[in-house]
Design an enzyme around this catalytic site. Structure first.
Site, PDB file in Angstrom:
ATOM      1  N   LYS A 311      -6.126   4.466 -13.696  1.00 39.99           N
ATOM      2  CA  LYS A 311      -7.585   4.746 -13.963  1.00 39.99           C
ATOM      3  C   LYS A 311      -7.691   5.330 -15.313  1.00 39.99           C
ATOM      4  O   LYS A 311      -6.699   5.986 -15.949  1.00 39.99           O
ATOM      5  CB  LYS A 311      -8.301   5.646 -13.001  1.00 39.99           C
ATOM      6  CG  LYS A 311      -8.267   5.451 -11.501  1.00 39.99           C
ATOM      7  CD  LYS A 311      -8.879   6.694 -10.728  1.00 39.99           C
ATOM      8  CE  LYS A 311      -9.103   6.308  -9.312  1.00 39.99           C
ATOM      9  NZ  LYS A 311     -10.005   5.390  -9.006  1.00 39.99           N
ATOM     10  N   ARG A 385      -8.357   1.632   1.434  1.00 43.28           N
ATOM     11  CA  ARG A 385      -8.113   0.911   2.466  1.00 43.28           C
ATOM     12  C   ARG A 385      -6.574   0.629   3.189  1.00 43.28           C
ATOM     13  O   ARG A 385      -6.558   0.196   4.181  1.00 43.28           O
ATOM     14  CB  ARG A 385      -8.735  -0.461   2.091  1.00 43.28           C
ATOM     15  CG  ARG A 385      -8.000  -1.293   0.985  1.00 43.28           C
ATOM     16  CD  ARG A 385      -8.779  -2.151   0.108  1.00 43.28           C
ATOM     17  NE  ARG A 385      -9.846  -1.613  -0.799  1.00 43.28           N
ATOM     18  CZ  ARG A 385     -10.578  -2.215  -1.442  1.00 43.28           C
ATOM     19  NH1 ARG A 385     -10.704  -3.386  -1.247  1.00 43.28           N
ATOM     20  NH2 ARG A 385     -11.347  -1.529  -2.468  1.00 43.28           N
TER      21      ARG A 385
END
Length: 535
Positions: A311, A385
């Protein structure tokens, strides 16, 4: 936690009136509240020649009507009643100092008098939500005083009391690791009622849910140099033991032996290995097969750098909150156990730290999850996920839930679609979705159901695996839910996925929220569990 307690009028010391007194106010009667002859339901007539809300015939705007003080069991002196009436009706003021709006606090200092400060607290329509706002506003307005006494209206409902207690306790929350923290000045709120026993159950429920929420907030607010997967699990196990909740923590060796490929991949780049936390609540003396079994799964990424798909610095700043879903489901089971709800509740939190290193998983890898489903890695930053897939598949295969709910700070797209205060809900069970929606509304949180469009499945296609783990920027909240759906197997028709990424954190104080972690989800889940237990 702030001490908020019910006090019977008879127990108030006659020789020591409160120094800070709060009195409730409600909005003035409107034309809709009036009877055909123009009087209000209590038989009185609104003051002035023009009905409230109407504009005078001469075109001049009339000063708004002041708030009204409802009857309370607390009998304050006549001179104080006269003073309040004169203050509210003082025509020299451009607007009345109080209009009764929920959360509005109008202070009146009385130097040298008793009370020394009078607070008029607006309660709006008197709903639970209104009283939650009032409780939060009251503790902020009285924060420079050690104690405040509030006279509750005689017609207040238990739901109103629950809202008041929740708002006051949650708005007074503080988290600090300062070496010399300054203690809060306000330590106690007395709520004066005629009969405390009438509200005892409401207070007990508020106590349970606020303690669960505070626990979740503390977990999220804790910096990630402290908050490893092992640390999180230890905190939850310790809290669970006090309430008789069974706990088990699985280490990396167990995860490897049982093929939890998603968790191992995400946690493989960190020196602090993943853990699977399992908490199990059921009331004593009840056959388990007779109880409805609810499984709550919460994403537990204790810090998310994005891994090799790293990120930007700004996007990484708040990633200590990426276990907000895991914190919420732990807080909810603590509340359920405190209330001794007649349900079987199992919590699963897949815990991992997503770091870049020589042992981190890579874009292009194919990961095999618990149960055998495979994922091609398009982005290591779509890690939530990956761990949830393992936990959901494990829940269905080994726990056989009657209801399966997962909470996750999963996508930035949730905040783009619904903002800071509303979580995204996905389910193919409309009744279950409606029940969660209603629970959130009652609890003072919000969800909104989004679709699961079948044609979006193309975005998570893979040439070499069952799916890819990142469907791109378009409809990313929906494609993340679609990625998770196959892991629910036979429980697909009783599964709810909630993406609460933005609501997990508040940038500034707002009603019962304080700056920082919100504990979002504890109140919604607890309210839904209460409802499910009553059916």
């Amino acid at each position: 936690m702030l001490d908020v307690r019910l006090v019977a009028v008879a127990d108030l010391p006659a020789d020591a009136p409160p120094l800070v007194l709060a009195l409730p106010t409600v909005p003035p009667a409107t034309p809709e509240d009036s009877t055909p002859d123009g009087s209000t339901p209590d038989g009185s007539t609104p003051s002035g020649d023009t009905p409230v809300g109407d504009t005078p015939d001469d075109g001049e705007e009339r000063r708004a009507e002041p708030a009204v003080l409802p009857e309370t069991p607390y009998g304050y002196p006549e001179h104080l009643q006269n003073l309040i009436a004169a203050w509210l009706d003082d025509e020299r003021l451009p607007e009345p100092p109080a209009k009764g709006k929920a959360g509005e606090i109008a202070p009146l200092p009385l130097p040298g008098g008793v009370p020394a400060v009078l607070l008029l607290a607006g309660t709006g329509d008197g709903t639970e939500a209104d009283w939650r706002k009032t409780g939060a506003a009251l503790v902020r307005a009285a924060s420079s005083n050690p104690e405040v006494t509030l006279a509750l209206p005689s017609d207040a409902t238990p739901e109103a009391v629950r809202g008041l207690f929740e708002g006051a306790r949650l708005a007074s929350y503080r988290f600090t690791l300062a070496s010399d923290p300054k203690p809060p000045k306000l330590t106690r709120v007395n709520v004066v009622v005629d009969d405390p026993a009438r509200f005892a159950d409401a207070v007990a429920r508020a106590e349970a849910v606020t303690r669960g929420t505070v626990f979740a907030r503390d977990l999220v607010n804790t910096p990630s140099n402290i908050k490893s997967p092992e640390w999180f699990a230890d905190q939850a196990v310790e809290a669970a033991a006090v309430l008789g909740i069974d706990a088990q923590v699985r280490d990396p060796e167990w995860l490897a032996a049982n093929d939890f490929g998603g968790m191992l991949a995400v946690g493989g780049g960190s020196t602090r290995g993943p853990r699977l936390l399992e908490l199990r609540w059921a009331p004593e003396g009840v056959e388990l097969h007779t109880l409805r079994h609810v499984v709550l799964v919460g994403k537990g990424i204790t810090f998310d750098t994005g891994g090799i798909s790293i990120k930007p610095a700004q996007g990484m700043q708040m990633m200590k909150k990426d276990m907000g879903g895991g914190a919420a489901v732990v807080g909810a089971v603590l509340a359920a156990a405190t209330l001794e709800l007649p349900l079987r509740v199992t919590v699963l939190v897949p815990l991992a730290e997503n770091m870049p290193s020589g042992t981190a998983y890579r874009p292009g890898d194919v990961v095999r999850h618990y149960g055998g489903r495979t994922s091609e890695i398009f982005s290591t930053d779509a890690e939530g996920r990956m761990v949830l897939g393992d936990a959901l598949a494990y829940a269905v295969a080994t726990l056989r839930p009657d209801v399966l709910i997962d909470l996750a700070t999963l996508t930035g797209g949730q905040g783009v679609a619904l903002g800071k205060r509303t979580a995204a809900l996905f389910s193919e069970n409309d009744d279950l979705a409606k029940a969660l929606f209603e629970a959130a509304e009652q609890a003072g949180e919000r969800v909104w159901q989004l679709p699961l469009p079948e044609d979006y499945l193309d975005q998570i296609d893979s040439d070499v695996a069952d799916a890819n783990n990142s469907g791109g920027r378009g409809a990313q909240t929906a494609t993340a839910a679609l990625f998770l759906r196959p892991f629910t197997g036979e429980a697909r028709d009783r599964w709810v996925h909630v993406d609460m990424s933005s609501p997990a954190w508040s940038d500034a104080p707002n009603d019962e929220l304080t700056k920082g972690a919100t504990g979002w989800g504890v109140r919604t889940l607890t309210r839904w569990l209460e409802s499910a237990a009553a059916r």
